[in-house]
Write a protein that holds these residues in place. Structure first.
Motif, PDB file in Angstrom:
ATOM      1  N   LYS A  72       7.048   5.255  -7.400  1.00  0.00           N
ATOM      2  CA  LYS A  72       7.575   3.942  -7.763  1.00  0.00           C
ATOM      3  C   LYS A  72       8.248   3.304  -6.546  1.00  0.00           C
ATOM      4  CE  LYS A  72       8.572   5.769 -12.376  1.00  0.00           C
ATOM      5  NZ  LYS A  72       9.655   6.150 -13.314  1.00  0.00           N
ATOM      6  N   GLN A 102       5.690  -1.943  -2.987  1.00  0.00           N
ATOM      7  CA  GLN A 102       4.336  -1.556  -2.579  1.00  0.00           C
ATOM      8  C   GLN A 102       4.264  -1.264  -1.084  1.00  0.00           C
ATOM      9  OE1 GLN A 102       1.822  -1.004  -4.823  1.00  0.00           O
ATOM     10  NE2 GLN A 102       0.828  -0.064  -3.042  1.00  0.00           N
ATOM     11  N   LEU A 118       5.280   2.317  -0.528  1.00  0.00           N
ATOM     12  CA  LEU A 118       4.253   3.239  -1.002  1.00  0.00           C
ATOM     13  C   LEU A 118       3.059   3.244  -0.054  1.00  0.00           C
ATOM     14  CD1 LEU A 118       4.321   2.432  -4.845  1.00  0.00           C
ATOM     15  CD2 LEU A 118       5.585   4.214  -3.613  1.00  0.00           C
ATOM     16  N   ASP A 119       2.709   2.064   0.459  1.00  0.00           N
ATOM     17  CA  ASP A 119       1.596   1.970   1.406  1.00  0.00           C
ATOM     18  C   ASP A 119       1.929   2.665   2.723  1.00  0.00           C
ATOM     19  OD1 ASP A 119       0.019   0.572  -0.359  1.00  0.00           O
ATOM     20  OD2 ASP A 119       0.466  -1.407   0.492  1.00  0.00           O
ATOM     21  N   LYS A 170      -2.949   8.140  -1.572  1.00  0.00           N
ATOM     22  CA  LYS A 170      -2.665   7.123  -2.600  1.00  0.00           C
ATOM     23  C   LYS A 170      -2.705   7.738  -4.001  1.00  0.00           C
ATOM     24  CE  LYS A 170      -4.392   2.970  -0.219  1.00  0.00           C
ATOM     25  NZ  LYS A 170      -5.454   1.939  -0.229  1.00  0.00           N
ATOM     26  N   SER A 206       1.864  -6.199   4.849  1.00  0.00           N
ATOM     27  CA  SER A 206       3.137  -6.577   4.233  1.00  0.00           C
ATOM     28  C   SER A 206       4.134  -6.922   5.326  1.00  0.00           C
ATOM     29  CB  SER A 206       3.661  -5.447   3.340  1.00  0.00           C
ATOM     30  OG  SER A 206       3.726  -4.230   4.058  1.00  0.00           O
TER      31      SER A 206
END
Length: 336
Positions: free
Chosen positions: A284, A287, A290-291, A318, A260
């Motif tokens: 939430k 991404q 969260l990653d 995860k 990303s």
């Protein structure tokens, strides 16, 4: 020749201080025996020469002599504190990792301060979530038993630094104190994931962790200039286990994490940082964030859980994030 003058003479010609002289110099600085003018010269002399691991270790051990240490803790306990100084203005990844670890049953002693290079420091974040900012040393064990997590606000545990603070402010430049912060946890963690702002600091800080007796740890510098593992590309790391060091390069792609962009984890201020953190703790949010939490959480789980590979740690992380395990575990603490 006075010993502190001898230190300055050695630093002036680019020589590393022997352990006994380094210990003397730091102890004299913390107790006020070293004149303020010499303190400034000493810190800048170390910076100009380049701090050696044995010098940083001496600074750590003598600082802990003056600290309000937490006594009576047993068993594994981890810290996720980085040095800061990467100037990335990213979300509070290490705080999210700490809270997920606690939710997963691990004991976390999070040492930190208010914002330095980030939009919202770890102290700002935990305070906004509803945790007590100031926990006295004799109350740490009970707080840890209650939530598997306790925040140790650095200024409350290191009164000797008040003497040095004005000198550091006058100098204006970063010194070895910016590196030492994560090493000064008064609860003496057995495990640690330590982020540093440049690749050259990775082996240096790993050596310091080994010298100061950490059981298991890892020093990381992530792609994008972060003091954490990131989903932007490979990271330089050095594993520490009972005095042994192992350098490695970790590619997030091999851990099942897609690449990303750096801008995907940036926040603009404290309010946004806290809102984003609350979302991440519920599983939430963007991404990329969260990653990033999954990578660092997986790394910490790999340190803590025998037999768990790094890839298995990331997969386990995860799953916990997808369930919003941290928000569920701390629902009685978090502000509505």
């Amino acid at each position: 020749m006075e010993k502190h003058v001898e230190c300055l003479e050695l630093l002036a010609i680019g020589k590393n201080l022997p352990p006994d002289l380094a210990t003397y110099a730091f102890r004299a600085m913390y107790t006020g025996e070293m004149p303020a003018s010499c303190v400034g010269a000493f810190l800048m002399g170390l910076k100009t020469k380049g701090e050696a691991a044995v010098e940083i270790a001496a600074g750590v051990t003598t600082a802990l002599e003056q600290a309000r240490l937490v006594e009576g803790l047993t068993g594994p306990r981890i810290d996720t504190c980085g040095t800061g100084g990467d100037n990335t203005c990213s979300f509070n990844c290490s705080t999210a990792v700490a809270l997920y670890l606690a939710a997963m049953g691990h004991k976390v002693v999070k040492h930190g301060n208010r914002a330095v290079s980030s939009a919202c420091g770890s102290a700002d974040a935990v305070e906004s979530l509803g945790f007590p900012l100031v926990v006295e040393p004799d109350a740490v064990a009970a707080e840890l038993d209650k939530h598997n997590f306790v925040f140790l606000f650095a200024p409350n545990y290191h009164p000797a630094f008040k003497r040095i603070g004005p000198i550091r402010k006058e100098l204006g430049a970063r010194t070895l104190f910016n590196l030492m912060g994560p090493l000064l946890n008064p609860a003496r963690p057995t495990h640690q994931i330590l982020g540093v702002p440049t690749s050259r600091h990775v082996p240096l800080m790993a050596e310091v962790l080994a010298l100061t007796g950490l059981s298991r740890g890892v020093v990381v510098h992530g792609a994008g200039g972060f003091d954490e593992l990131t989903p932007f590309g490979p990271a330089d790391v050095c594993w520490v286990k009972d005095g042994w060091l192992k350098k490695e390069r970790i590619d997030p792609a091999t851990l099942g994490v897609s690449e990303s962009k750096l801008g995907d984890v940036v926040v603009s201020g404290r309010d946004e940082a806290v809102a984003v953190l609350q979302g991440v703790l519920s599983g939430k949010g963007p991404q990329a964030m969260l990653d990033m939490v999954a990578l660092n959480l997986g790394c910490a789980l790999h340190l803590l859980e025998d037999g768990l590979t790094l890839r298995q740690g990331v997969d386990k992380a995860k799953d916990a994030i997808a369930q919003g395990a941290a928000a569920a575990f701390f629902k009685d603490v978090f502000h509505a």
